[in-house]
Design a protein around this motif. Sequence first.
Motif, PDB file in Angstrom:
ATOM      1  N   VAL A   5       0.872  -1.171   0.000  1.00 54.36           N
ATOM      2  CA  VAL A   5       0.000   0.000   0.000  1.00 54.36           C
ATOM      3  C   VAL A   5       0.911   1.224   0.000  1.00 54.36           C
ATOM      4  O   VAL A   5       1.717   1.404   0.921  1.00 54.36           O
ATOM      5  N   THR A   6       0.803   2.044  -1.040  1.00 54.38           N
ATOM      6  CA  THR A   6       1.643   3.226  -1.173  1.00 54.38           C
ATOM      7  C   THR A   6       0.807   4.471  -0.912  1.00 54.38           C
ATOM      8  O   THR A   6      -0.179   4.716  -1.620  1.00 54.38           O
ATOM      9  N   VAL A   7       1.179   5.228   0.102  1.00 53.75           N
ATOM     10  CA  VAL A   7       0.534   6.519   0.367  1.00 53.75           C
ATOM     11  C   VAL A   7       1.345   7.588  -0.351  1.00 53.75           C
ATOM     12  O   VAL A   7       2.525   7.796  -0.053  1.00 53.75           O
ATOM     13  N   VAL A   8       0.721   8.244  -1.302  1.00 58.97           N
ATOM     14  CA  VAL A   8       1.416   9.251  -2.109  1.00 58.97           C
ATOM     15  C   VAL A   8       1.401  10.556  -1.326  1.00 58.97           C
ATOM     16  O   VAL A   8       0.382  11.264  -1.278  1.00 58.97           O
ATOM     17  N   ASP A   9       2.533  10.874  -0.710  1.00 61.22           N
ATOM     18  CA  ASP A   9       2.591  12.035   0.175  1.00 61.22           C
ATOM     19  C   ASP A   9       3.200  13.264  -0.487  1.00 61.22           C
ATOM     20  O   ASP A   9       3.651  14.192   0.197  1.00 61.22           O
ATOM     21  N   HIS A  10       3.200  13.298  -1.818  1.00 55.49           N
ATOM     22  CA  HIS A  10       3.726  14.467  -2.527  1.00 55.49           C
ATOM     23  C   HIS A  10       2.973  15.719  -2.066  1.00 55.49           C
ATOM     24  O   HIS A  10       1.741  15.685  -1.904  1.00 55.49           O
ATOM     25  N   PRO A  11       3.673  16.832  -1.834  1.00 59.13           N
ATOM     26  CA  PRO A  11       3.008  18.039  -1.342  1.00 59.13           C
ATOM     27  C   PRO A  11       1.828  18.502  -2.197  1.00 59.13           C
ATOM     28  O   PRO A  11       0.812  18.960  -1.654  1.00 59.13           O
ATOM     29  N   LEU A  12       1.924  18.388  -3.520  1.00 58.68           N
ATOM     30  CA  LEU A  12       0.811  18.819  -4.361  1.00 58.68           C
ATOM     31  C   LEU A  12      -0.418  17.942  -4.152  1.00 58.68           C
ATOM     32  O   LEU A  12      -1.552  18.430  -4.123  1.00 58.68           O
ATOM     33  N   VAL A  13      -0.201  16.642  -3.985  1.00 58.60           N
ATOM     34  CA  VAL A  13      -1.312  15.729  -3.741  1.00 58.60           C
ATOM     35  C   VAL A  13      -1.977  16.059  -2.405  1.00 58.60           C
ATOM     36  O   VAL A  13      -3.207  16.153  -2.298  1.00 58.60           O
ATOM     37  N   GLN A  14      -1.166  16.237  -1.362  1.00 65.12           N
ATOM     38  CA  GLN A  14      -1.719  16.506  -0.041  1.00 65.12           C
ATOM     39  C   GLN A  14      -2.430  17.856   0.014  1.00 65.12           C
ATOM     40  O   GLN A  14      -3.481  18.002   0.660  1.00 65.12           O
ATOM     41  N   HIS A  15      -1.894  18.859  -0.661  1.00 68.29           N
ATOM     42  CA  HIS A  15      -2.533  20.174  -0.730  1.00 68.29           C
ATOM     43  C   HIS A  15      -3.897  20.088  -1.400  1.00 68.29           C
ATOM     44  O   HIS A  15      -4.903  20.604  -0.883  1.00 68.29           O
ATOM     45  N   LEU A  40      -1.661  13.265 -10.994  1.00 69.91           N
ATOM     46  CA  LEU A  40      -0.510  13.096 -10.107  1.00 69.91           C
ATOM     47  C   LEU A  40      -0.384  11.646  -9.621  1.00 69.91           C
ATOM     48  O   LEU A  40       0.721  11.100  -9.528  1.00 69.91           O
ATOM     49  N   LEU A  41      -1.503  11.001  -9.321  1.00 70.22           N
ATOM     50  CA  LEU A  41      -1.459   9.595  -8.899  1.00 70.22           C
ATOM     51  C   LEU A  41      -1.013   8.688 -10.045  1.00 70.22           C
ATOM     52  O   LEU A  41      -0.297   7.711  -9.828  1.00 70.22           O
ATOM     53  N   ALA A  42      -1.433   9.035 -11.274  1.00 69.83           N
ATOM     54  CA  ALA A  42      -1.013   8.242 -12.434  1.00 69.83           C
ATOM     55  C   ALA A  42       0.501   8.252 -12.576  1.00 69.83           C
ATOM     56  O   ALA A  42       1.124   7.247 -12.929  1.00 69.83           O
ATOM     57  N   TYR A  43       1.102   9.391 -12.302  1.00 66.18           N
ATOM     58  CA  TYR A  43       2.558   9.517 -12.373  1.00 66.18           C
ATOM     59  C   TYR A  43       3.223   8.534 -11.406  1.00 66.18           C
ATOM     60  O   TYR A  43       4.220   7.885 -11.731  1.00 66.18           O
ATOM     61  N   GLU A  44       2.647   8.392 -10.205  1.00 65.03           N
ATOM     62  CA  GLU A  44       3.238   7.509  -9.198  1.00 65.03           C
ATOM     63  C   GLU A  44       2.990   6.037  -9.493  1.00 65.03           C
ATOM     64  O   GLU A  44       3.877   5.210  -9.348  1.00 65.03           O
ATOM     65  N   VAL A  45       1.774   5.697  -9.911  1.00 66.55           N
ATOM     66  CA  VAL A  45       1.422   4.287 -10.075  1.00 66.55           C
ATOM     67  C   VAL A  45       2.107   3.669 -11.289  1.00 66.55           C
ATOM     68  O   VAL A  45       2.252   2.444 -11.372  1.00 66.55           O
ATOM     69  N   THR A  46       2.567   4.502 -12.229  1.00 69.50           N
ATOM     70  CA  THR A  46       3.241   3.990 -13.424  1.00 69.50           C
ATOM     71  C   THR A  46       4.765   4.109 -13.339  1.00 69.50           C
ATOM     72  O   THR A  46       5.461   3.895 -14.333  1.00 69.50           O
ATOM     73  N   ARG A  47       5.276   4.415 -12.173  1.00 64.54           N
ATOM     74  CA  ARG A  47       6.708   4.679 -12.010  1.00 64.54           C
ATOM     75  C   ARG A  47       7.583   3.495 -12.436  1.00 64.54           C
ATOM     76  O   ARG A  47       8.709   3.680 -12.893  1.00 64.54           O
ATOM     77  N   ASP A  48       7.078   2.268 -12.284  1.00 63.74           N
ATOM     78  CA  ASP A  48       7.913   1.092 -12.551  1.00 63.74           C
ATOM     79  C   ASP A  48       7.568   0.397 -13.863  1.00 63.74           C
ATOM     80  O   ASP A  48       7.939  -0.767 -14.070  1.00 63.74           O
ATOM     81  N   LEU A  49       6.876   1.076 -14.768  1.00 63.13           N
ATOM     82  CA  LEU A  49       6.555   0.439 -16.044  1.00 63.13           C
ATOM     83  C   LEU A  49       7.849   0.096 -16.801  1.00 63.13           C
ATOM     84  O   LEU A  49       8.810   0.865 -16.778  1.00 63.13           O
ATOM     85  N   VAL A 180      -1.983  -1.179  -3.880  1.00 63.97           N
ATOM     86  CA  VAL A 180      -2.873  -0.021  -3.750  1.00 63.97           C
ATOM     87  C   VAL A 180      -2.046   1.252  -3.674  1.00 63.97           C
ATOM     88  O   VAL A 180      -1.034   1.311  -2.972  1.00 63.97           O
ATOM     89  N   TRP A 181      -2.513   2.271  -4.389  1.00 63.83           N
ATOM     90  CA  TRP A 181      -1.968   3.622  -4.265  1.00 63.83           C
ATOM     91  C   TRP A 181      -3.089   4.526  -3.763  1.00 63.83           C
ATOM     92  O   TRP A 181      -4.210   4.497  -4.303  1.00 63.83           O
ATOM     93  N   THR A 182      -2.816   5.340  -2.739  1.00 64.00           N
ATOM     94  CA  THR A 182      -3.820   6.239  -2.193  1.00 64.00           C
ATOM     95  C   THR A 182      -3.148   7.515  -1.703  1.00 64.00           C
ATOM     96  O   THR A 182      -1.948   7.521  -1.414  1.00 64.00           O
ATOM     97  N   ALA A 183      -3.938   8.599  -1.601  1.00 62.83           N
ATOM     98  CA  ALA A 183      -3.396   9.859  -1.085  1.00 62.83           C
ATOM     99  C   ALA A 183      -3.424   9.892   0.436  1.00 62.83           C
ATOM    100  O   ALA A 183      -2.676  10.665   1.045  1.00 62.83           O
ATOM    101  N   ALA A 184      -4.294   9.087   1.062  1.00 64.81           N
ATOM    102  CA  ALA A 184      -4.369   9.077   2.529  1.00 64.81           C
ATOM    103  C   ALA A 184      -5.116   7.844   3.010  1.00 64.81           C
ATOM    104  O   ALA A 184      -5.993   7.326   2.323  1.00 64.81           O
TER     105      ALA A 184
END
Length: 210
Positions: A5-15, A40-49, A180-184
Amino acid sequence: MAATVTVVDHPLVQHKLTLMRDRDRSTKGFRELLNEIGMLLAYEVTRDLPLEPVIIETPIEATEGRRIAGKKLVLAPILRAGVGFLDGMLSLMPAARVSHVGIYRDPESLQAVEYYFKSPSDLADRTVLVLDPMLATANSAVAAIDRLKSRGARDLRFVCLLAAPEGLARLQQAHPEVPVWTAAIDSHLNDHGYIVPGLGDAGDRMYGTR
């Protein structure tokens, strides 16, 4: 073993998530923010393509670059709220295929009820991103993944805006290999199956319905 489970804690996502939680946010503003967070989540979830080398001609000379290998991705929004992620993700991945999974949550039983399904036929050869802003009871998520697997999907990833611990546990029990990828990850579910503190019903806030 449960998937990550990846929590995407990028400042733009959290803002942007904080702006979306505000109950006074307009329907237009909520929809725009959901679209932006989807990107922004798409950028993270596809990081390992996987990438493959390719020779191209620049205006100066030939050089080796890298491009995404394999067949195009499939975006699988769970209707209706999952569509809020779609435009943002398609802006980054315009060649992606789209699978629509129509599921609603029965207000009495909270169980998932399917009413529509349309998907590419070759899911076994593609990475499938299952999209739904809220992972609450996870009944809809589990049903959608069940349906996609029945069409041959093997490489599935779940993307949401908010998750409840109960939903994560349910999804990992049913489909332990799906990351799973989520912002929180919020506190808990209330008696009506809503995430607390959450942001209300994402579909209603997107479309201005009650």
